[in-house]
Design a protein around this motif. Structure first.
Motif, PDB file in Angstrom:
ATOM      1  N   THR A  14       0.858  -1.183   0.000  1.00  0.00           N
ATOM      2  CA  THR A  14       0.000   0.000   0.000  1.00  0.00           C
ATOM      3  C   THR A  14       0.893   1.231   0.000  1.00  0.00           C
ATOM      4  OG1 THR A  14      -1.813  -1.120   1.126  1.00  0.00           O
ATOM      5  CG2 THR A  14      -1.786   1.278   1.253  1.00  0.00           C
ATOM      6  N   LEU A  15       0.725   2.076  -1.020  1.00  0.00           N
ATOM      7  CA  LEU A  15       1.547   3.268  -1.170  1.00  0.00           C
ATOM      8  C   LEU A  15       0.899   4.500  -0.538  1.00  0.00           C
ATOM      9  CD1 LEU A  15       2.484   2.704  -4.919  1.00  0.00           C
ATOM     10  CD2 LEU A  15       3.869   2.150  -2.907  1.00  0.00           C
ATOM     11  N   ARG A  16      -0.441   4.498  -0.507  1.00  0.00           N
ATOM     12  CA  ARG A  16      -1.139   5.677   0.000  1.00  0.00           C
ATOM     13  C   ARG A  16      -2.612   5.334   0.207  1.00  0.00           C
ATOM     14  NH1 ARG A  16      -0.754  11.723  -2.641  1.00  0.00           N
ATOM     15  NH2 ARG A  16      -2.038  12.719  -1.083  1.00  0.00           N
ATOM     16  N   LYS A  17      -3.256   6.058   1.116  1.00  0.00           N
ATOM     17  CA  LYS A  17      -4.703   5.957   1.311  1.00  0.00           C
ATOM     18  C   LYS A  17      -5.318   7.304   0.972  1.00  0.00           C
ATOM     19  CE  LYS A  17      -4.698   2.261   4.649  1.00  0.00           C
ATOM     20  NZ  LYS A  17      -5.210   1.718   5.874  1.00  0.00           N
ATOM     21  N   VAL A  18      -6.493   7.261   0.361  1.00  0.00           N
ATOM     22  CA  VAL A  18      -7.205   8.488  -0.019  1.00  0.00           C
ATOM     23  C   VAL A  18      -8.580   8.431   0.639  1.00  0.00           C
ATOM     24  CG1 VAL A  18      -8.028   9.910  -1.938  1.00  0.00           C
ATOM     25  CG2 VAL A  18      -5.986   8.482  -2.237  1.00  0.00           C
ATOM     26  N   ILE A  19      -8.940   9.527   1.312  1.00  0.00           N
ATOM     27  CA  ILE A  19     -10.234   9.581   1.986  1.00  0.00           C
ATOM     28  C   ILE A  19     -11.194  10.455   1.182  1.00  0.00           C
ATOM     29  CG2 ILE A  19      -9.288   9.155   4.290  1.00  0.00           C
ATOM     30  CD1 ILE A  19      -9.542  12.195   4.789  1.00  0.00           C
ATOM     31  N   PRO A  20     -12.489  10.232   1.334  1.00  0.00           N
ATOM     32  CA  PRO A  20     -13.471  11.078   0.639  1.00  0.00           C
ATOM     33  C   PRO A  20     -13.316  12.545   1.060  1.00  0.00           C
ATOM     34  CG  PRO A  20     -14.520   9.108   1.507  1.00  0.00           C
ATOM     35  CD  PRO A  20     -13.127   9.145   2.077  1.00  0.00           C
TER      36      PRO A  20
ATOM     37  N   VAL B 204     -16.192   5.627  -0.305  1.00  0.00           N
ATOM     38  CA  VAL B 204     -15.458   5.082   0.841  1.00  0.00           C
ATOM     39  C   VAL B 204     -13.963   5.338   0.623  1.00  0.00           C
ATOM     40  CG1 VAL B 204     -17.124   3.256   1.391  1.00  0.00           C
ATOM     41  CG2 VAL B 204     -15.296   2.798  -0.241  1.00  0.00           C
ATOM     42  N   GLU B 205     -13.184   5.171   1.687  1.00  0.00           N
ATOM     43  CA  GLU B 205     -11.731   5.322   1.606  1.00  0.00           C
ATOM     44  C   GLU B 205     -11.163   4.401   0.529  1.00  0.00           C
ATOM     45  OE1 GLU B 205      -8.670   3.638   4.597  1.00  0.00           O
ATOM     46  OE2 GLU B 205      -9.046   5.701   5.257  1.00  0.00           O
ATOM     47  N   SER B 206     -10.114   4.852  -0.123  1.00  0.00           N
ATOM     48  CA  SER B 206      -9.510   4.103  -1.215  1.00  0.00           C
ATOM     49  C   SER B 206      -8.015   3.929  -0.965  1.00  0.00           C
ATOM     50  CB  SER B 206      -9.739   4.875  -2.518  1.00  0.00           C
ATOM     51  OG  SER B 206      -9.010   4.315  -3.571  1.00  0.00           O
ATOM     52  N   CYS B 207      -7.478   2.771  -1.313  1.00  0.00           N
ATOM     53  CA  CYS B 207      -6.040   2.512  -1.188  1.00  0.00           C
ATOM     54  C   CYS B 207      -5.382   2.517  -2.565  1.00  0.00           C
ATOM     55  CB  CYS B 207      -5.793   1.163  -0.523  1.00  0.00           C
ATOM     56  SG  CYS B 207      -6.204   1.154   1.216  1.00  0.00           S
ATOM     57  N   ILE B 208      -4.174   3.033  -2.604  1.00  0.00           N
ATOM     58  CA  ILE B 208      -3.353   2.975  -3.810  1.00  0.00           C
ATOM     59  C   ILE B 208      -2.264   1.940  -3.537  1.00  0.00           C
ATOM     60  CG2 ILE B 208      -1.829   4.242  -5.365  1.00  0.00           C
ATOM     61  CD1 ILE B 208      -3.378   6.803  -4.556  1.00  0.00           C
ATOM     62  N   ASN B 209      -2.244   0.885  -4.350  1.00  0.00           N
ATOM     63  CA  ASN B 209      -1.341  -0.244  -4.132  1.00  0.00           C
ATOM     64  C   ASN B 209      -0.458  -0.489  -5.350  1.00  0.00           C
ATOM     65  OD1 ASN B 209      -2.505  -1.101  -1.545  1.00  0.00           O
ATOM     66  ND2 ASN B 209      -4.290  -1.655  -2.767  1.00  0.00           N
ATOM     67  N   TYR B 210       0.601  -1.256  -5.126  1.00  0.00           N
ATOM     68  CA  TYR B 210       1.461  -1.717  -6.211  1.00  0.00           C
ATOM     69  C   TYR B 210       1.094  -3.167  -6.494  1.00  0.00           C
ATOM     70  CZ  TYR B 210       5.642  -2.733  -8.910  1.00  0.00           C
ATOM     71  OH  TYR B 210       6.506  -3.102  -9.914  1.00  0.00           O
ATOM     72  N   LYS B 211       0.512  -3.418  -7.694  1.00  0.00           N
ATOM     73  CA  LYS B 211       0.054  -4.766  -8.062  1.00  0.00           C
ATOM     74  C   LYS B 211       0.469  -5.085  -9.493  1.00  0.00           C
ATOM     75  CE  LYS B 211      -4.397  -4.360  -5.672  1.00  0.00           C
ATOM     76  NZ  LYS B 211      -5.826  -4.255  -5.921  1.00  0.00           N
ATOM     77  N   ASP B 212       1.024  -6.236  -9.714  1.00  0.00           N
ATOM     78  CA  ASP B 212       1.361  -6.709 -11.066  1.00  0.00           C
ATOM     79  C   ASP B 212       2.151  -5.675 -11.864  1.00  0.00           C
ATOM     80  OD1 ASP B 212      -0.040  -9.116 -10.575  1.00  0.00           O
ATOM     81  OD2 ASP B 212      -1.928  -8.150 -11.140  1.00  0.00           O
ATOM     82  N   GLY B 213       3.093  -5.009 -11.211  1.00  0.00           N
ATOM     83  CA  GLY B 213       3.942  -4.046 -11.897  1.00  0.00           C
ATOM     84  C   GLY B 213       3.280  -2.705 -12.189  1.00  0.00           C
ATOM     85  N   GLU B 214       2.105  -2.459 -11.606  1.00  0.00           N
ATOM     86  CA  GLU B 214       1.385  -1.209 -11.836  1.00  0.00           C
ATOM     87  C   GLU B 214       0.960  -0.589 -10.506  1.00  0.00           C
ATOM     88  OE1 GLU B 214      -0.958  -1.906 -15.982  1.00  0.00           O
ATOM     89  OE2 GLU B 214      -1.740  -3.009 -14.257  1.00  0.00           O
ATOM     90  N   VAL B 215       0.819   0.732 -10.513  1.00  0.00           N
ATOM     91  CA  VAL B 215       0.257   1.426  -9.364  1.00  0.00           C
ATOM     92  C   VAL B 215      -1.241   1.498  -9.602  1.00  0.00           C
ATOM     93  CG1 VAL B 215       0.228   3.578  -8.059  1.00  0.00           C
ATOM     94  CG2 VAL B 215       2.385   2.715  -8.982  1.00  0.00           C
ATOM     95  N   VAL B 216      -2.024   0.952  -8.665  1.00  0.00           N
ATOM     96  CA  VAL B 216      -3.460   0.759  -8.873  1.00  0.00           C
ATOM     97  C   VAL B 216      -4.260   1.368  -7.729  1.00  0.00           C
ATOM     98  CG1 VAL B 216      -5.279  -0.967  -9.201  1.00  0.00           C
ATOM     99  CG2 VAL B 216      -2.982  -1.423 -10.064  1.00  0.00           C
ATOM    100  N   GLN B 217      -5.335   2.073  -8.098  1.00  0.00           N
ATOM    101  CA  GLN B 217      -6.265   2.598  -7.109  1.00  0.00           C
ATOM    102  C   GLN B 217      -7.652   2.025  -7.390  1.00  0.00           C
ATOM    103  OE1 GLN B 217      -6.616   6.902  -6.965  1.00  0.00           O
ATOM    104  NE2 GLN B 217      -7.729   6.828  -5.024  1.00  0.00           N
ATOM    105  N   ASP B 218      -8.200   1.295  -6.413  1.00  0.00           N
ATOM    106  CA  ASP B 218      -9.561   0.765  -6.514  1.00  0.00           C
ATOM    107  C   ASP B 218     -10.486   1.768  -5.844  1.00  0.00           C
ATOM    108  OD1 ASP B 218      -8.902  -1.758  -7.726  1.00  0.00           O
ATOM    109  OD2 ASP B 218      -8.093  -2.375  -5.791  1.00  0.00           O
TER     110      ASP B 218
END
Length: 188
Positions: A133-139, A147-161
């Motif tokens: 987890t690289l960062r959390k983003v709040i509403p 809802v709160e969102s996490c920015i993660n490093y997955k499969d060689g990409e930076v991803v925000q769900d």
């Protein structure tokens, strides 16, 4: 020919839930994505900084239409080229109509700055641990996060769900998976 360095933004429009009815008993929803300047107000008419890589020109990108569905599943990946400065991803949902103008089903936005900053930080620090987890983003006012969102490093990409709450309508949320990749300068 030289390409401008920047970032490739891949947005997976995953699904919608509790969308509003715009036809007799249901709706035929589709999603339109546009990149905008972070300082501008949300405006349906404004189309800036959105480049379709395969066309090399300004345009919008949109999903396919899902017929008669208020909880559609698209799972459709759309690609955009992000140039500096990182701004806002604007999202609009419409109901496809055959004989009249398409009906609006809501809109939302999210600042891309946290995602872009996390991607740069990951590159500088050399983070390569899967699932980190690289960062959390709040509403807040810079986004329509449900809802709160996490920015993660997955499969060689930076991803925000993210789950975005639609504005301008009684109900509705859209789930996106936003992926950020570096686009290096190349000469042809």
């Amino acid at each position: 020919m030289e390409e401008q360095a920047g970032l490739v933004l891949k947005v997976v429009v995953v699904q919608g839930k509790r969308l509003v009815i715009r036809d007799f008993k249901s709706s035929d929803p589709y999603v339109v994505l546009k990149l905008g300047n972070q300082n501008q107000q949300y405006a349906h008419e404004v189309l800036i900084n959105l480049i379709c890589p395969h066309l090399g020109q300004y345009c919008t990108v949109k999903t396919k239409v899902i017929n008669s569905c208020l909880n559609p599943v698209w799972n459709e990946e759309l690609t955009l080229k992000l140039t500096e400065p990182a701004g806002v991803l604007n999202l609009e949902v419409y109901d496809k109509d055959r004989f009249k103008a398409d009906d609006k089903m809501g809109h939302a936005h999210i600042s891309l700055q946290p995602l872009v900053s996390a991607a740069r930080l990951r590159q500088i620090l050399g983070v390569s641990t899967e699932g980190e987890t690289l960062r959390k983003v709040i509403p807040d006012s810079d986004n329509c996060l449900a809802v709160e969102s996490c920015i993660n490093y997955k499969d060689g990409e930076v991803v925000q769900d993210v789950w975005l709450r639609l504005s301008g309508v009684e109900s509705g949320e859209i789930e996106l998976k936003i992926k950020c990749k570096n686009l290096h300068v190349a000469s042809h």
